[in-house]
Design a protein around this motif. Structure first.
Motif, PDB file in Angstrom:
ATOM      1  N   THR A 138       0.835  -1.199   0.000  1.00 14.82           N
ATOM      2  CA  THR A 138       0.000   0.000   0.000  1.00 14.82           C
ATOM      3  C   THR A 138       0.874   1.256   0.000  1.00 14.82           C
ATOM      4  OG1 THR A 138      -1.788  -1.142   1.148  1.00 14.82           O
ATOM      5  CG2 THR A 138      -1.762   1.260   1.300  1.00 14.82           C
ATOM      6  N   TYR A 204     -12.881  10.362   9.411  1.00 12.43           N
ATOM      7  CA  TYR A 204     -11.588  10.468   8.716  1.00 12.43           C
ATOM      8  C   TYR A 204     -11.674  11.351   7.483  1.00 12.43           C
ATOM      9  CZ  TYR A 204     -12.686   7.232   4.820  1.00 12.43           C
ATOM     10  OH  TYR A 204     -13.205   6.648   3.695  1.00 12.43           O
ATOM     11  N   MET A 238     -12.835   5.624  10.722  1.00 10.19           N
ATOM     12  CA  MET A 238     -13.677   5.363   9.565  1.00 10.19           C
ATOM     13  C   MET A 238     -15.079   5.001  10.037  1.00 10.19           C
ATOM     14  SD  MET A 238     -10.750   3.353   7.804  1.00 10.19           S
ATOM     15  CE  MET A 238      -9.593   4.275   8.793  1.00 10.19           C
ATOM     16  N   LEU A 247     -11.787  -3.265  11.681  1.00  6.49           N
ATOM     17  CA  LEU A 247     -11.296  -3.530  10.331  1.00  6.49           C
ATOM     18  C   LEU A 247      -9.918  -4.146  10.470  1.00  6.49           C
ATOM     19  CD1 LEU A 247     -12.055  -0.273   8.300  1.00  6.49           C
ATOM     20  CD2 LEU A 247     -12.857  -2.562   7.728  1.00  6.49           C
ATOM     21  N   ALA A 250      -4.307  -3.614   8.088  1.00  7.42           N
ATOM     22  CA  ALA A 250      -3.764  -3.222   6.787  1.00  7.42           C
ATOM     23  C   ALA A 250      -4.843  -2.550   5.937  1.00  7.42           C
ATOM     24  CB  ALA A 250      -3.195  -4.441   6.058  1.00  7.42           C
ATOM     25  N   VAL A 251      -6.083  -3.012   6.079  1.00  9.29           N
ATOM     26  CA  VAL A 251      -7.199  -2.403   5.346  1.00  9.29           C
ATOM     27  C   VAL A 251      -7.446  -0.988   5.849  1.00  9.29           C
ATOM     28  CG1 VAL A 251      -9.729  -2.481   5.226  1.00  9.29           C
ATOM     29  CG2 VAL A 251      -8.391  -4.485   4.552  1.00  9.29           C
ATOM     30  N   ALA A 254      -4.880   1.381   4.595  1.00  3.80           N
ATOM     31  CA  ALA A 254      -5.011   1.677   3.170  1.00  3.80           C
ATOM     32  C   ALA A 254      -6.161   2.641   2.893  1.00  3.80           C
ATOM     33  CB  ALA A 254      -5.221   0.383   2.381  1.00  3.80           C
ATOM     34  N   VAL A 255      -7.288   2.429   3.537  1.00  5.22           N
ATOM     35  CA  VAL A 255      -8.438   3.317   3.323  1.00  5.22           C
ATOM     36  C   VAL A 255      -8.052   4.741   3.731  1.00  5.22           C
ATOM     37  CG1 VAL A 255     -10.801   3.838   4.089  1.00  5.22           C
ATOM     38  CG2 VAL A 255     -10.148   1.478   3.536  1.00  5.22           C
ATOM     39  N   TYR A 258      -5.428   6.285   1.254  1.00 11.68           N
ATOM     40  CA  TYR A 258      -6.040   6.767   0.016  1.00 11.68           C
ATOM     41  C   TYR A 258      -6.837   8.044   0.239  1.00 11.68           C
ATOM     42  CZ  TYR A 258      -4.468   3.636  -3.583  1.00 11.68           C
ATOM     43  OH  TYR A 258      -3.679   3.012  -4.506  1.00 11.68           O
ATOM     44  N   ASN A 262      -6.092  11.147  -1.937  1.00  5.54           N
ATOM     45  CA  ASN A 262      -7.179  11.735  -2.728  1.00  5.54           C
ATOM     46  C   ASN A 262      -7.332  13.230  -2.447  1.00  5.54           C
ATOM     47  OD1 ASN A 262      -7.815   9.344  -4.053  1.00  5.54           O
ATOM     48  ND2 ASN A 262      -9.293   8.701  -2.487  1.00  5.54           N
TER      49      ASN A 262
ATOM     50  N   ARG B 137     -14.728  -9.037   6.850  1.00  4.43           N
ATOM     51  CA  ARG B 137     -14.698  -7.977   7.872  1.00  4.43           C
ATOM     52  C   ARG B 137     -15.022  -6.635   7.261  1.00  4.43           C
ATOM     53  NH1 ARG B 137      -9.212  -7.982  11.426  1.00  4.43           N
ATOM     54  NH2 ARG B 137     -10.128  -6.490  12.867  1.00  4.43           N
ATOM     55  N   TYR B 204     -11.344   5.538  -9.996  1.00  2.00           N
ATOM     56  CA  TYR B 204     -12.455   5.008  -9.178  1.00  2.00           C
ATOM     57  C   TYR B 204     -13.264   6.101  -8.504  1.00  2.00           C
ATOM     58  CZ  TYR B 204     -10.198   5.688  -4.570  1.00  2.00           C
ATOM     59  OH  TYR B 204      -9.650   6.218  -3.432  1.00  2.00           O
ATOM     60  N   GLN B 205     -12.753   7.331  -8.467  1.00  2.00           N
ATOM     61  CA  GLN B 205     -13.533   8.407  -7.859  1.00  2.00           C
ATOM     62  C   GLN B 205     -14.329   9.212  -8.878  1.00  2.00           C
ATOM     63  OE1 GLN B 205     -10.622  10.452  -5.143  1.00  2.00           O
ATOM     64  NE2 GLN B 205     -12.065   9.614  -3.643  1.00  2.00           N
ATOM     65  N   LEU B 247      -2.059  -3.811  -5.743  1.00  2.00           N
ATOM     66  CA  LEU B 247      -2.472  -3.704  -4.353  1.00  2.00           C
ATOM     67  C   LEU B 247      -2.954  -5.076  -3.922  1.00  2.00           C
ATOM     68  CD1 LEU B 247      -4.666  -0.473  -4.161  1.00  2.00           C
ATOM     69  CD2 LEU B 247      -2.626  -0.923  -2.810  1.00  2.00           C
ATOM     70  N   VAL B 251      -7.253  -5.214   0.184  1.00  2.00           N
ATOM     71  CA  VAL B 251      -7.059  -3.770   0.332  1.00  2.00           C
ATOM     72  C   VAL B 251      -7.780  -3.021  -0.790  1.00  2.00           C
ATOM     73  CG1 VAL B 251      -5.313  -1.974  -0.040  1.00  2.00           C
ATOM     74  CG2 VAL B 251      -4.944  -3.729   1.704  1.00  2.00           C
ATOM     75  N   ALA B 254     -11.444  -2.948  -0.220  1.00  2.00           N
ATOM     76  CA  ALA B 254     -11.853  -2.059   0.870  1.00  2.00           C
ATOM     77  C   ALA B 254     -11.807  -0.593   0.453  1.00  2.00           C
ATOM     78  CB  ALA B 254     -10.959  -2.295   2.093  1.00  2.00           C
ATOM     79  N   VAL B 255     -10.755  -0.209  -0.248  1.00  2.00           N
ATOM     80  CA  VAL B 255     -10.639   1.191  -0.686  1.00  2.00           C
ATOM     81  C   VAL B 255     -11.820   1.533  -1.593  1.00  2.00           C
ATOM     82  CG1 VAL B 255      -9.243   2.804  -2.050  1.00  2.00           C
ATOM     83  CG2 VAL B 255      -8.136   1.279  -0.396  1.00  2.00           C
ATOM     84  N   TYR B 258     -15.190   1.639   0.417  1.00  2.00           N
ATOM     85  CA  TYR B 258     -15.354   2.885   1.173  1.00  2.00           C
ATOM     86  C   TYR B 258     -15.665   4.056   0.243  1.00  2.00           C
ATOM     87  CZ  TYR B 258     -14.957   1.627   6.005  1.00  2.00           C
ATOM     88  OH  TYR B 258     -15.239   1.132   7.248  1.00  2.00           O
TER      89      TYR B 258
END
Lengths: 267, 267
Positions: A138, A204, A238, A247, A250-251, A254-255, A258, A262, B137, B204-205, B247, B251, B254-255, B258
């Motif tokens: 990541t 977040y 989050m 969560l 690692a997830v 990463a969220v 990003y 972003n 999860r 993706y956004q 990735l 991960v 999840a990104v 979200y």
């Protein structure tokens, strides 16, 4: 011509195999990495093995040839062996075509240049090698400056962490430090320390993060110690809509990473 | 009074241990879950073990007492045993205080109600049980309706997947289906199928996702087959700034999940 070894009792094979244990890695300042993809990633990043093992039947593969040539040109040794021995070295039933012994890198904070990136990942007492490798991947993807491991984390040079990193171990700078050393280092320059926490109401996506942002993730089971969270500039969480309120570490990292990326790319 | 078993040769222990193998799980329609946190999560979600094993020295723990009482009230059996046997059942040196044998759930598409959620996760040929558990999860956290496993995925009832799910196996509906069955089911009602792909320029956004959104993640090593990606309504990718252009699958899922959740909660 490569040297050929097909006996498991050979001292070089025994030494390589011993590097699956942390104690031996520390004693020898060396570690194992395996698989064509990872070793090629390493080569492209400028890291060549001291010793390269490859299976006899993959000697003609262009990537194996490139690795062998580069290894020898750099003064390393190339060993031709068989699938059984590769399997014993890698611990996998289906080993990759290559296994390499690499010299460990220095992992002091001093080697990090905080002005080199606007985002850094920090993990505290990370226990799972898969999580560590995944966070390194990541870090590579989000353009983080590096990963800083706080207090007693799983060894980033473990076979499992290197494998999960898919080569990012060679492209992402890593530092290791106790909290008492990390915090003064961080405060000696610019940097916003942001904790991922369940113990906050701050969403977040609310703050505009300041560069360089240091994202701090706590231990998988226990999260961050309160004393550490208290030292952070922000604690964010989050939204979690489910029943578990958790969560994977690692997830979550990463969220969060990003979100910072972003914000920056959208100005 | 619980039944006490301390011999590894006991048939019930042998049967429980055999459920670590997929073949036996299928034959018996049963699986193992371990640890107080996961079994308590299961109990709160309405799932009780057919057989509950606990260590003698944790018999007084309030959560063990609650589990034992609920298991017996539901007609299940409670077995008091020792740490050695729990360790053999769980495959861990440090086993949790409890291990349970649970009846497998049905995992047909028919049991899913697509109107129940605005977001669904779909994974194709997922190979790693840790990734599967981690995605469960995430599904729980983002309020996804469930996880749909396409073609030959790792078994969601494997000990490793159940462990990585931290109990989400019991709270998130799971379906399993071959692609040829999934696609007609999907197209028989509303639903936007969105592929995570490296083979696209669409960030993706950029899209506003339509509900219900089905997020499709491909195999860890190979990604989605082209033929599957062609059937998707959108292919999107996350920005990747590093050298690896990859990735971890859990991960990336999840990104992406979200992002969909964030679009919805911000209106």
């Amino acid at each position: 011509m490569p040297r050929v070894i097909t006996a498991f009792s050979n001292p070089l094979i025994k030494r390589a195999r011993s590097l699956r244990d942390k104690r031996h890695r520390r004693a020898e300042s060396a570690f194992l990495a395996e698989g064509l993809r990872i070793l090629t990633e390493a080569r492209e990043a400028g890291f060549l093995p001291e010793t390269l093992f490859h299976a006899a039947d993959s000697a003609q593969h262009p990537l194996v040839v490139a690795l062998a040539q580069a290894t020898e040109a750099a003064g390393g040794e190339v060993i031709e062996t068989n699938a059984d021995i590769l399997s014993k070295l890698s611990g996998k039933d289906n080993p990759g075509a290559v296994v390499g012994i690499f010299a460990e890198f220095a992992t002091g904070l001093a080697k990090l240049d905080r002005s080199a990136a606007d985002l850094w990942l920090v993990a505290e007492r990370l226990r799972d090698p898969g999580n560590l490798g995944t966070i390194l991947r990541t870090a590579d993807a989000v353009g983080a400056g590096g990963l800083i491991l706080i207090d007693e984390c799983v060894d980033p040079f473990s076979v499992e962490a290197v494998r999960a990193s898919m080569g990012a171990l060679f492209t992402v700078p890593i530092a290791q430090a106790p909290w008492e050393e990390f915090l003064p280092w961080l405060r000696s320059g610019p940097g916003q320390l942001v904790a991922l926490s369940l113990d906050t109401d701050l969403d977040y996506q609310t703050p505009r993060y300041e560069a360089p942002t240091f994202l701090l993730t706590g231990n998988e089971a226990q999260g961050l110690p309160d004393a550490y969270a208290d030292e952070c500039d922000l604690r964010v969480k989050m939204p979690m809509l489910g029943k578990a309120d958790s969560l994977n570490a690692a997830v979550a990292t990463a969220v969060m990473a990003y979100e910072v990326r972003n914000q920056r790319r959208h100005g």
